[in-house]
Design a protein around this motif. Structure first.
Motif, PDB file in Angstrom:
ATOM      1  N   ILE A   1     -63.629  -4.322 -36.444  1.00 23.80           N
ATOM      2  CA  ILE A   1     -63.729  -4.760 -35.051  1.00 23.80           C
ATOM      3  C   ILE A   1     -63.404  -6.251 -34.941  1.00 23.80           C
ATOM      4  O   ILE A   1     -62.701  -6.678 -34.016  1.00 23.80           O
ATOM      5  CB  ILE A   1     -65.140  -4.469 -34.490  1.00 23.80           C
ATOM      6  CG1 ILE A   1     -65.388  -2.951 -34.453  1.00 23.80           C
ATOM      7  CG2 ILE A   1     -65.295  -5.057 -33.094  1.00 23.80           C
ATOM      8  CD1 ILE A   1     -64.421  -2.162 -33.596  1.00 23.80           C
TER       9      ILE A   1
ATOM     10  N   ASN B   1     -60.440  -8.008 -32.655  1.00 25.46           N
ATOM     11  CA  ASN B   1     -60.735  -9.103 -31.725  1.00 25.46           C
ATOM     12  C   ASN B   1     -59.927 -10.357 -32.063  1.00 25.46           C
ATOM     13  O   ASN B   1     -59.371 -11.010 -31.163  1.00 25.46           O
ATOM     14  CB  ASN B   1     -62.231  -9.430 -31.761  1.00 25.46           C
ATOM     15  CG  ASN B   1     -63.085  -8.301 -31.208  1.00 25.46           C
ATOM     16  OD1 ASN B   1     -62.588  -7.439 -30.476  1.00 25.46           O
ATOM     17  ND2 ASN B   1     -64.353  -8.289 -31.554  1.00 25.46           N
TER      18      ASN B   1
ATOM     19  N   GLU C   1     -66.523  -0.971 -26.452  1.00 23.75           N
ATOM     20  CA  GLU C   1     -66.607  -1.326 -27.869  1.00 23.75           C
ATOM     21  C   GLU C   1     -67.277  -0.212 -28.664  1.00 23.75           C
ATOM     22  O   GLU C   1     -66.882   0.070 -29.807  1.00 23.75           O
ATOM     23  CB  GLU C   1     -67.371  -2.638 -28.063  1.00 23.75           C
ATOM     24  CG  GLU C   1     -67.406  -3.074 -29.516  1.00 23.75           C
ATOM     25  CD  GLU C   1     -68.024  -4.436 -29.738  1.00 23.75           C
ATOM     26  OE1 GLU C   1     -68.682  -4.610 -30.784  1.00 23.75           O
ATOM     27  OE2 GLU C   1     -67.851  -5.323 -28.879  1.00 23.75           O
TER      28      GLU C   1
END
Length: 374
Positions: free
Chosen positions: A235, A239, A346
């Protein structure tokens, strides 16, 4: 005691009231991408999404917006699929599916062309439909594996190529673009794309972290390797890439009822009874752990069934992060909200992202070092 009960009731009521609030999104990152198009009646999301990803890479690298041919890649991937299936005597996958590295492999081997040079549509066709082609190709490769002559014919490669030419068209040798003559190789050179600059990252506990392994999923017919990292690192990589101006290719599961192109949303509500309602208003979402992600993968609740293209980040009114994900199902507002984009929470990304593909420079330095990526 009554005061405590009353306080709990007030808190619960406030949460439920807030939970039903309609979504309000604020765009945080919006990277440039080519227009949303439809893959038609085909199972070639892997080519459409990965081609969109490469188009954004060309924009990032050169500033040029080029409509690349998805079908040129499909046209040149099927012979490789047939070779794999036949040489493995049918003990392999032969379907419309594929992954991002299949596009990169085809680009490296065959180059790329603009859609104007090869669109894969013949005569009066205006929409891709590969149903008949796929059925014929499958019948052909299965026949070659059964080997009715007792010896594999040397004609099979020419036969596969002939069928592809009849249904999609023959590969162009040269073509003109913006007043210049190109081959597929020289066109690739002009875009400055280097297929070797891209890597795929996943996150599963059945293989060691910070290692590379072949992910055993049905569409990985070409046995592509993936770098394995902890979920938080995957993740963080997504990002970081978006923050630095890199879009990201995504392999994911869209089979859940909480994924809706019509609503333009993908979420993971804490309670399943809110699944339908959560596509219309905000409800609390599950906290996705590495273990839960693994369990859902190993019990086949999470499967790889679609590839898409991440181009941005949004926040809702509560500050929750969502990813702006470009789909390839067209822009009909009766079927696709947000102009053909789906907003992934998310939590959904943590649970349902099988893998991501991105430029190696889009990986945080610490993670790249641990993976020995230069």
């Amino acid at each position: 005691m009554k005061k405590v009960i009353l306080s709990i009731f007030v808190v619960v009521f406030a949460v439920l009231a807030n939970a039903q609030e309609p979504y309000k999104f604020n765009e945080v990152i919006n990277l440039e991408a080519t227009p949303v198009i439809s893959q038609g009646n085909t199972g070639t999301c892997w080519s459409f999404s990965s081609t969109s990803f490469l188009e954004s890479e060309i924009i990032r690298l050169t500033g040029k917006q080029i409509d690349l041919s998805e079908m040129f890649t499909v046209r040149n991937t099927y012979p490789m699929k047939a070779e794999n299936y036949i040489m493995r005597q049918g003990k392999a996958q032969f379907s419309e599916g594929g992954l991002a590295h299949d596009v990169l492999n085809a680009v490296e081997k065959y180059g790329i062309v603009p859609n104007s040079a090869f669109n894969g549509l013949l005569q009066d066709e205006n929409r891709h439909n590969l149903s008949e082609l796929v059925a014929i190709l499958r019948s052909m490769v299965e026949t070659y594996v059964k080997n009715p002559n007792g010896k594999l014919s040397k004609k099979w490669r020419a036969a596969i190529d002939g069928v592809l030419t009849a249904y999609i068209g023959g590969n162009p040798t040269t073509f003109e673009y913006d007043g210049k003559q190109y081959t597929s190789a020289s066109f690739l050179e002009m875009t400055t794309l280097n297929p070797k600059d891209y890597v795929s990252i996943t996150s599963f506990t059945h293989e060691p972290f910070y290692s590379k392994f072949v992910l055993n999923i049905p569409d990985n017919w070409s046995n592509g390797s993936f770098y394995n990292v902890p979920l938080n690192d995957m993740i963080a990589t997504i990002n970081y890439a978006l923050e630095k101006g890199f879009t990201v290719e995504l392999d994911c599961d869209v089979s859940e009822s909480t994924f809706s192109s019509k609503a333009g949303l993908a979420v993971v509500p804490t309670f399943s009874e809110n699944n339908k309602k959560a596509l219309e208003g905000i409800y609390p979402e599950k906290q996705i752990t590495q273990k839960y992600r693994q369990d859902e993968f190993e019990n086949f609740t999470t499967t790889d069934d679609h590839l898409m293209h991440i181009t941005g980040v949004l926040k809702d009114q509560n500050g929750t992060t969502y990813y702006k994900v470009k789909n390839s199902w067209g822009t009909d507002p009766n079927r696709n909200a947000n102009g053909g984009y789906v907003y992934f929470s998310e939590s959904y990304m943590r649970l349902k992202a099988i893998s991501v593909t991105l430029h190696k420079q889009a990986i945080p330095k610490k993670i790249a070092t641990e993976l020995f990526i230069e």
